[in-house]
Design an enzyme around this catalytic site. Structure first.
Site, PDB file in Angstrom:
ATOM      1  CG  ASP A 147      -5.253   3.149  -6.630  1.00  0.00           C
ATOM      2  OD1 ASP A 147      -5.197   2.239  -6.334  1.00  0.00           O
ATOM      3  OD2 ASP A 147      -5.868   4.165  -6.491  1.00  0.00           O
ATOM      4  CG  ASP A 201       4.159 -12.862   2.666  1.00  0.00           C
ATOM      5  OD1 ASP A 201       4.163 -12.520   3.671  1.00  0.00           O
ATOM      6  OD2 ASP A 201       3.666 -14.236   2.423  1.00  0.00           O
TER       7      ASP A 201
END
Ligand SMILES: *[C@@H]1O[C@H](CO)[C@@H](O)[C@H](O)[C@H]1NC(C)=O
Ligand SMILES: *[C@@H]1O[C@H](CO)[C@@H](O)[C@H](O)[C@H]1NC(C)=O
Ligand SMILES: *[C@@H]1O[C@H](CO)[C@@H](O)[C@H](O)[C@H]1NC(C)=O
Ligand SMILES: *[C@@H]1O[C@H](CO)[C@@H](O)[C@H](O)[C@H]1NC(C)=O
Ligand SMILES: *[C@@H]1O[C@H](CO)[C@@H](O)[C@H](O)[C@H]1NC(C)=O
Ligand SMILES: *[C@@H]1O[C@H](CO)[C@@H](O)[C@H](O)[C@H]1NC(C)=O
Ligand SMILES: *[C@@H]1O[C@H](CO)[C@@H](O)[C@H](O)[C@H]1NC(C)=O
Ligand SMILES: *[C@@H]1O[C@H](CO)[C@@H](O)[C@H](O)[C@H]1NC(C)=O
Ligand SMILES: *[C@@H]1O[C@H](CO)[C@@H](O)[C@H](O)[C@H]1NC(C)=O
Length: 530
Positions: A147, A201
């Site tokens: 996380d 990306d």
């Protein structure tokens, strides 16, 4: 890699882990406790869930992971610096639990956080990456969800540095762990999408899946306000459709858990959630009280035909063919040459729609066979498929008898979801999606882009701007990049939406007006974007 049809996929600067899709050749399937139980977890819950996943047929259907989420650690690290579990909650310890899970045929996965504390306030991994990875490996864990709470400063660059380091640590282990990255979720839904796409990306280069946006609503979060739970499913669906260009074998966009025992969703809504996620080849991670699941729920979750769509070897994410106020139509190619047709009725009424063969990119005259994956029944069609769906229900069909397909569907601005629309006067605008043929585009292997309403014309750049024109010449061909940019072959400029009109301009860095979603199967150029 991108599609059967694409003769020459250009790959530049690809690193692991998409370089090594064998770590997870298809999207992970299994169980996670979070949405259903949050911090109310314990050893018994995981033991009983494991037993039920086995006895109720989930393991046989492919759900082979038992993953634990936040709130498992003790509040402090051990004096020697290692992480440890809460002994009240896990009296036999996590290595024991891993062993138990393994003995029943499952893998075991864990949760931690990239920052100095988890979202629940337990010790984070920052500065302890190598030690914690070794600890997980020693405990018999082969999957890490990392996380992104408590990362300072919370910049895109800081997240890239930490997740990049984790990538190096995890891939250097004897058995590389599956790496689920939550980083993009911390940039989703902000004022513009630039930073979100910059994170997107790099996540496919570092891990096997990424939690790209908001969490699905946890159990009882909205009390009995039923509509809000369906809205939560549709919100994550809405984020997912913006990101299809990133998915490829070895990396999967993760729209979060399947929540099949929420009483606030109807059976049709639960089935839609599952069928849509399967159409996306998304991870299928169930968060529920598995021993208590109703039999009809177990039956649809273990539907082998639909799981085969999710686990299809191409792992393409289905993309939108059309969208209006009632229906979303999605399609993608399947590894054996079949085509998927998925139709969602978003409306409040039972309604009927027809989808033509041309709209879902089928080339030829048919006849085709459509297998309804809910009923198993097949029917033949030539020019169009008609389907009637209850409110919030989804039809899902495997189309066979296909000779060839062409990437076909919506092209839309991912910031405002306006659809690229062809007009009879050759103008091209971005307008509200209405499912007309003027908004369904065919993309040729050469990079020509033609509307179904005028298939002999192509999107072309001229001195006057961007409009429909002749299909000859490099000004009428475009290349599609993982950044979402459509770049004109002649000018090197990017397609751009300005005041709802199609224009071309110098390419910027993932600007809202220059990032577009295209149909699946279009050749995606994966440049050196990091
Ligand atoms: C374990 O957790 C479950 C789910 O929250 C709960 O129902 C159960 O009472 C707990 N059991 C123990 C022994 O704490
Ligand atoms: C373990 O969990 C219990 C129950 O949530 C909590 O009261 C306790 O403080 C935790 N213990 C440690 C060492 O973190
Ligand atoms: C710290 O202690 C625990 C418990 O004895 C042990 O399992 C772990 O390997 C130790 N960590 C290090 C870094 O030595
Ligand atoms: C986490 O790091 C930040 C910034 O370095 C610091 O302000 C904060 O106190 C740290 N929190 C914990 C729990 O260590
Ligand atoms: C996008 O948002 C970021 C942060 O909110 C801001 O710094 C940047 O200037 C914005 N970009 C554009 C093109 O508006
Ligand atoms: C929701 O409805 C159920 C059944 O009517 C009721 O038992 C429960 O208390 C309600 N929950 C809330 C939060 O209103
Ligand atoms: C059915 O869907 C179509 C297309 O969105 C819409 O025009 C029509 O009004 C809908 N009919 C009902 C009964 O909702
Ligand atoms: C596929 O090609 C064969 C041979 O040319 C033809 O008979 C058949 O009708 C075609 N099928 C479709 C779906 O176009
Ligand atoms: C367009 O540009 C791409 C990338 O440079 C190239 O591969 C392709 O052949 C070009 N297409 C045409 C029709 O010129």
């Amino acid at each position: 890699m991108a599609a059967l049809l694409v003769p020459s996929l250009v790959l530049i600067g690809v690193h692991a882990s998409i370089e090594d899709p064998s770590i997870s050749p298809t999207p992970p399937m299994g169980f996670n406790d979070w949405s259903r139980f949050e911090c109310a977890i314990n050893q018994t819950l995981f033991v009983e869930t494991t037993d039920a996943m086995l006895s109720r047929g989930f393991l046989a259907a492919g759900y082979n992971r038992i993953n634990i989420d936040d709130c498992w650690p003790a509040h402090e690290r051990l004096p020697n610096g290692s992480l440890t579990w809460n002994e009240t909650l896990f009296p036999n310890g996590l290595p024991w639990l891993a062993n138990y899970v393994h003995s029943k045929g499952f893998h075991f996965g864990i949760y931690e956080d990239a920052g100095n504390a988890t979202c629940g306030g337990y010790p984070g991994t920052l500065g302890h990456e190598q030690l914690d990875a070794e600890t997980f490996e020693n405990w018999g864990i082969d999957y890490l969800k990392l996380d992104g709470c408590n990362v300072f400063p919370s910049t895109e660059q800081r997240y890239q540095d930490i997740y990049g380091e984790w990538h190096q640590v995890l891939t250097a282990l004897q058995h590389p762990l599956i790496f689920s990255e939550s980083a993009p979720a911390y940039f989703a839904g902000t004022r513009n999408n630039t930073a979100w796409y910059e994170v997107m990306d790099w996540v496919p280069l570092y891990g096997e899946l990424a939690r790209h946006s908001t969490d699905i609503a946890v159990y009882d979060y909205y009390g009995n306000d039923s509509a809000k739970y369906w809205d939560s499913v549709m919100t994550n669906y809405g984020f997912e459709v913006l990101l299809a260009r990133y998915q490829q074998p070895g990396y999967y966009n993760d729209p979060d858990f399947i929540i099949p025992d929420w009483p606030w969703l109807t059976l049709d809504e639960h089935k839609s959630h599952f069928a849509l996620w399967a159409s996306f080849s998304a991870p299928l991670i169930i968060s529920a009280w598995v021993p208590g699941l109703a039999d009809d729920v177990v039956e649809f979750l273990t539907n082998t035909d639909i799981i085969a769509i999710d686990q299809d070897a191409l792992t393409l994410q289905a993309t939108l063919v059309s969208s209006d106020e009632n229906f979303d139509v999605l399609t993608k190619n399947l590894a054996n040459g079949d085509r998927l047709l998925t139709v969602l009725n978003k409306g409040d009424n039972t309604n009927t729609t027809s989808v033509t063969a041309a709209r879902i990119g089928l080339v030829g005259d048919g006849p085709y066979t459509a297998k309804d994956l809910w009923t198993g029944e097949s029917s033949a069609f030539t020019s169009e498929m008609k389907t009637t769906l209850s409110t919030h229900a989804t039809g899902i069909y495997r189309i066979s008898g296909v000779n060839a397909t062409i990437p076909t569907g919506m092209i839309f601005n991912t910031a405002n979801k306006r659809c690229m629309t062809a007009h009879q006067n050759a103008h091209v605008t971005f307008t509200q999606c209405d499912a007309s043929d003027a908004q369904v585009w065919l993309v040729s292997a050469q990079g020509g882009i033609s509307p179904l309403s005028a298939p002999s014309m192509c999107l072309a750049q001229s001195s006057g701007g961007v409009a429909l024109g002749s299909c000859s010449g490099s000004s009428a061909t475009w290349t599609y990049h993982v950044t979402g940019n459509l770049i004109n072959n002649a000018s090197g400029q990017c397609l751009q939406e300005r005041n709802q009109h199609a224009k071309a301009a110098t390419c910027g860095v993932e600007l809202d007006q220059q990032v577009f979603a295209l149909p699946s199967g279009v050749d995606v150029i994966r440049g050196n974007v990091v």
